[in-house]
Design a protein around this motif. Structure first.
Motif, PDB file in Angstrom:
ATOM      1  N   LEU A  35       0.751  -1.394  -0.151  1.00 26.47           N
ATOM      2  CA  LEU A  35       0.065  -0.170  -0.068  1.00 26.47           C
ATOM      3  C   LEU A  35       1.076   0.995   0.297  1.00 26.47           C
ATOM      4  O   LEU A  35       0.738   1.406   0.874  1.00 26.47           O
ATOM      5  CB  LEU A  35      -1.095   0.329   0.901  1.00 26.47           C
ATOM      6  CG  LEU A  35      -2.372  -0.751   1.272  1.00 26.47           C
ATOM      7  CD1 LEU A  35      -3.044  -1.266   2.042  1.00 26.47           C
ATOM      8  CD2 LEU A  35      -3.376  -1.011   0.319  1.00 26.47           C
ATOM      9  N   THR A  36       1.063   1.882  -1.436  1.00 24.99           N
ATOM     10  CA  THR A  36       2.230   2.554  -1.386  1.00 24.99           C
ATOM     11  C   THR A  36       1.785   3.577  -2.638  1.00 24.99           C
ATOM     12  O   THR A  36       1.247   2.833  -3.858  1.00 24.99           O
ATOM     13  CB  THR A  36       3.917   2.599  -1.642  1.00 24.99           C
ATOM     14  OG1 THR A  36       3.966   3.586  -0.617  1.00 24.99           O
ATOM     15  CG2 THR A  36       3.983   2.274  -2.281  1.00 24.99           C
ATOM     16  N   SER A  37       1.782   4.954  -2.594  1.00 27.35           N
ATOM     17  CA  SER A  37       1.553   5.539  -3.710  1.00 27.35           C
ATOM     18  C   SER A  37       2.221   5.467  -5.232  1.00 27.35           C
ATOM     19  O   SER A  37       2.008   5.747  -5.683  1.00 27.35           O
ATOM     20  CB  SER A  37       0.558   7.192  -3.856  1.00 27.35           C
ATOM     21  OG  SER A  37       1.641   7.533  -3.403  1.00 27.35           O
ATOM     22  N   SER A  38       4.122   5.612  -4.522  1.00 29.99           N
ATOM     23  CA  SER A  38       4.767   6.316  -4.683  1.00 29.99           C
ATOM     24  C   SER A  38       5.928   5.452  -5.118  1.00 29.99           C
ATOM     25  O   SER A  38       5.835   4.079  -3.638  1.00 29.99           O
ATOM     26  CB  SER A  38       5.394   7.172  -5.338  1.00 29.99           C
ATOM     27  OG  SER A  38       5.483   8.150  -3.863  1.00 29.99           O
ATOM     28  N   TYR A  39       6.494   5.461  -4.983  1.00 31.79           N
ATOM     29  CA  TYR A  39       8.701   4.358  -5.035  1.00 31.79           C
ATOM     30  C   TYR A  39      10.234   4.914  -5.364  1.00 31.79           C
ATOM     31  O   TYR A  39       9.985   6.240  -5.743  1.00 31.79           O
ATOM     32  CB  TYR A  39       8.428   3.721  -5.779  1.00 31.79           C
ATOM     33  CG  TYR A  39       7.805   2.266  -6.051  1.00 31.79           C
ATOM     34  CD1 TYR A  39       7.516   1.127  -5.178  1.00 31.79           C
ATOM     35  CD2 TYR A  39       6.459   2.443  -6.728  1.00 31.79           C
ATOM     36  CE1 TYR A  39       6.594   0.481  -5.266  1.00 31.79           C
ATOM     37  CE2 TYR A  39       5.289   1.941  -6.864  1.00 31.79           C
ATOM     38  CZ  TYR A  39       5.141   1.194  -4.873  1.00 31.79           C
ATOM     39  OH  TYR A  39       4.363  -0.135  -5.922  1.00 31.79           O
ATOM     40  N   THR A  40      10.994   5.385  -3.642  1.00 34.43           N
ATOM     41  CA  THR A  40      11.856   6.358  -3.963  1.00 34.43           C
ATOM     42  C   THR A  40      12.700   5.448  -5.044  1.00 34.43           C
ATOM     43  O   THR A  40      12.626   3.983  -4.882  1.00 34.43           O
ATOM     44  CB  THR A  40      12.795   6.499  -2.611  1.00 34.43           C
ATOM     45  OG1 THR A  40      12.679   4.908  -1.612  1.00 34.43           O
ATOM     46  CG2 THR A  40      11.549   6.720  -1.760  1.00 34.43           C
ATOM     47  N   PHE A  41      14.295   5.818  -4.892  1.00 34.09           N
ATOM     48  CA  PHE A  41      14.907   5.782  -6.319  1.00 34.09           C
ATOM     49  C   PHE A  41      16.633   5.920  -5.111  1.00 34.09           C
ATOM     50  O   PHE A  41      16.606   7.366  -4.651  1.00 34.09           O
ATOM     51  CB  PHE A  41      14.915   6.704  -7.565  1.00 34.09           C
ATOM     52  CG  PHE A  41      13.356   6.751  -7.775  1.00 34.09           C
ATOM     53  CD1 PHE A  41      13.280   5.510  -8.674  1.00 34.09           C
ATOM     54  CD2 PHE A  41      12.654   7.615  -7.857  1.00 34.09           C
ATOM     55  CE1 PHE A  41      12.057   5.528  -9.478  1.00 34.09           C
ATOM     56  CE2 PHE A  41      11.280   7.399  -8.455  1.00 34.09           C
ATOM     57  CZ  PHE A  41      10.604   6.619  -8.907  1.00 34.09           C
ATOM     58  N   GLU A  42      17.332   5.055  -5.716  1.00 39.98           N
ATOM     59  CA  GLU A  42      18.734   5.307  -5.291  1.00 39.98           C
ATOM     60  C   GLU A  42      19.775   6.146  -6.003  1.00 39.98           C
ATOM     61  O   GLU A  42      19.900   7.203  -4.814  1.00 39.98           O
ATOM     62  CB  GLU A  42      19.554   3.656  -5.353  1.00 39.98           C
ATOM     63  CG  GLU A  42      19.333   2.873  -5.079  1.00 39.98           C
ATOM     64  CD  GLU A  42      19.772   1.412  -5.289  1.00 39.98           C
ATOM     65  OE1 GLU A  42      20.840   1.636  -5.732  1.00 39.98           O
ATOM     66  OE2 GLU A  42      19.434   0.523  -4.170  1.00 39.98           O
ATOM     67  N   SER A  43      19.029   7.222  -7.030  1.00 42.32           N
ATOM     68  CA  SER A  43      19.945   7.737  -7.655  1.00 42.32           C
ATOM     69  C   SER A  43      18.427   8.385  -8.345  1.00 42.32           C
ATOM     70  O   SER A  43      17.508   8.145  -9.299  1.00 42.32           O
ATOM     71  CB  SER A  43      20.926   7.575  -8.408  1.00 42.32           C
ATOM     72  OG  SER A  43      20.275   6.535  -9.460  1.00 42.32           O
ATOM     73  N   ALA A  44      18.996  10.456  -8.752  1.00 47.23           N
ATOM     74  CA  ALA A  44      18.317  10.618 -10.263  1.00 47.23           C
ATOM     75  C   ALA A  44      18.332   9.849 -11.923  1.00 47.23           C
ATOM     76  O   ALA A  44      17.692   9.276 -12.408  1.00 47.23           O
ATOM     77  CB  ALA A  44      19.085  12.316 -10.925  1.00 47.23           C
ATOM     78  N   ALA A  45      19.473   8.977 -12.015  1.00 47.46           N
ATOM     79  CA  ALA A  45      19.929   8.430 -12.457  1.00 47.46           C
ATOM     80  C   ALA A  45      19.183   7.358 -13.131  1.00 47.46           C
ATOM     81  O   ALA A  45      18.334   6.531 -13.830  1.00 47.46           O
ATOM     82  CB  ALA A  45      21.459   8.150 -12.811  1.00 47.46           C
ATOM     83  N   GLN A  46      19.181   6.697 -11.624  1.00 46.66           N
ATOM     84  CA  GLN A  46      18.247   5.427 -11.597  1.00 46.66           C
ATOM     85  C   GLN A  46      16.556   5.458 -11.713  1.00 46.66           C
ATOM     86  O   GLN A  46      16.047   4.678 -12.664  1.00 46.66           O
ATOM     87  CB  GLN A  46      18.434   4.382 -10.296  1.00 46.66           C
ATOM     88  CG  GLN A  46      17.035   3.727 -10.294  1.00 46.66           C
ATOM     89  CD  GLN A  46      17.288   2.739  -9.010  1.00 46.66           C
ATOM     90  OE1 GLN A  46      16.262   3.806  -8.020  1.00 46.66           O
ATOM     91  NE2 GLN A  46      17.388   1.951  -8.330  1.00 46.66           N
ATOM     92  N   ALA A  47      15.915   6.843 -11.280  1.00 46.32           N
ATOM     93  CA  ALA A  47      15.020   7.357 -11.932  1.00 46.32           C
ATOM     94  C   ALA A  47      14.167   7.409 -12.691  1.00 46.32           C
ATOM     95  O   ALA A  47      13.620   7.288 -13.568  1.00 46.32           O
ATOM     96  CB  ALA A  47      14.322   8.654 -10.855  1.00 46.32           C
ATOM     97  N   ALA A  48      15.606   8.366 -14.258  1.00 42.11           N
ATOM     98  CA  ALA A  48      15.346   8.797 -14.969  1.00 42.11           C
ATOM     99  C   ALA A  48      14.783   6.963 -15.607  1.00 42.11           C
ATOM    100  O   ALA A  48      14.309   6.984 -17.014  1.00 42.11           O
ATOM    101  CB  ALA A  48      16.359   9.945 -15.479  1.00 42.11           C
TER     102      ALA A  48
END
Length: 393
Positions: A35-48
């Motif tokens: 139950l979560t709306s979003s997820y976190t990323f280890e870096s900006a590059a990973q998110a992209a």
């Protein structure tokens, strides 16, 4: 996060229990609810990279969630498809499919006996965008062929249909649609993959109201589209953009329901056959519609195409609406509700409920008379079910 093997080498009952589980680092035995709306990323590059689809991962629960992914993987394995996309409801699944593959000026050939909301979607929504529909007798292969136009892009059918359990030969219709260059979409909500696998018979896409037998307990709503990776990717992009997605909690509940699907459908079918045979002997009943009865006009097809007759028994009582409503009002155990797919038996009068919003002419053409009742046979003892119905006779 890792996933169980897709379980395709295993028997269908095993796939329903073991297929598509998403397991976290905690190694939980039961499927986790995320139950979560979003997820976190280890870096900006990973998110992209994740948002561009260059690497796998979870970004936003509108289109990526581990619990929903587990449901999609399990259903795809159970249907023998490469991939599935989950939606909020069965109607959302049908709408997403139509809006993904159709555009203004396109033409659908559809079986005429359909769920009322599907008819309303075709006639009341798609028609606004210039999509034309021709309805045919599902069993008449010549009618399918004759309805094809140069702009035909999609065939759609329910088999068995709601509520009369009309059937279409999926393999034969698939040959016709393929020759016409059209996609064949089959609504498999009544049977579920426990009883029928349209993709294995040549269908391109299968749609589900997961609210029905996939859940099996009347708890949550959901829908799904199953097919090849190429086709489902297109539906996924539509769903990702427009947002008719399945909630993680609903996916979690559906995964639990699917684990008992084969057991439930076996008992549903056994009970339904006994009830259908009993109804045929009742003087108050004019006709019984059930694919497992030798009296059904497509009994031989049902024996070939389905593993059993399913849970839906429709019957026409003598005396039109007055007599039908008398049966509905007399029951004391069976639930008066328009839903189906529950462990509890349910009874409804289609002409005044599920198909009330279509025209009288359309109902007459589909064979939905004022005396018709739809019984979704549950898991109660057969004697209790028949005794409750008999109150209205």
């Amino acid at each position: 996060m890792s996933s169980d093997a897709n379980c395709l080498p295993f028997h269908p009952e095993t796939v329903a229990v073991r297929g598509g589980r998403e397991i976290s680092d905690y190694r939980e035995h039961s499927q986790s609810l995320h139950l979560t709306s979003s997820y976190t990323f280890e870096s900006a590059a990973q998110a992209a990279a994740m948002f561009l689809g260059e690497i796998d991962g979870y970004t936003y629960s509108r289109f990526t969630n581990p619990t929903v992914s587990a449901f999609q993987q399990r259903l795809a394995a159970m249907e023998g498809g490469e991939r599935a996309i989950a939606t909020a409801t069965g109607m959302a699944a049908i709408q997403a499919t139509m809006l993904t593959f159709l555009k203004t000026g396109d033409h659908i050939v559809s079986s005429q006996s359909l769920f009322g909301s599907t008819i309303n979607l075709f006639n009341g929504v798609l028609s606004k965008f210039g999509v034309e529909v021709t309805y045919v007798d599902a069993a008449n292969l010549d009618a399918w062929r004759a309805a094809i136009k140069p702009n035909t892009r999609l065939f759609f059918l329910e088999t068995p249909s709601n509520p009369l359990t009309d059937m279409a030969d999926i393999a034969a219709v698939a040959e016709i649609s393929c020759a016409a260059g059209a996609l064949l979409v089959v609504d498999n909500s009544f049977c579920s993959p426990a009883l029928q696998q349209p993709l294995q018979l040549g269908a391109d896409l299968v749609v589900h109201s997961a609210t029905k037998y996939l859940d099996g307990h009347g708890r949550v709503m959901g829908g799904a589209v199953v097919g090849s990776d190429k086709l489902i990717e297109q539906v996924y992009l539509h769903v990702r953009t427009t947002g008719p997605t399945m909630a993680p909690f609903n996916a979690w509940a559906l995964l639990s329901g699917m684990e008992t699907l084969h057991l439930r459908m076996e008992k549903h079918s056994s009970n339904a056959l006994q009830v259908a045979k009993w109804l045929e002997q009742q003087p108050a009943v004019a006709r019984v519609f059930y694919p497992g009865l030798p009296s059904h006009p497509q009994y031989a097809l049902a024996q070939k195409q389905q593993r059993s007759g399913g849970a839906i028994v429709s019957f026409e009582v003598k005396g039109e609406r007055e007599a039908a409503w008398r049966v509905v009002d007399a029951i004391q155990m069976i639930s008066r509700t328009a839903n189906l797919g529950d462990v509890k038996s349910t009874l409804t009068h289609p002409a005044s409920t599920t198909h009330a919003r279509i025209t009288p002419e359309a109902r007459q053409k589909a064979g939905i008379t004022e005396g018709l009742l739809r019984l979704a046979v549950g898991l109660e003892h057969v004697d209790d079910i028949t005794r409750d119905i008999a109150r209205g006779f």
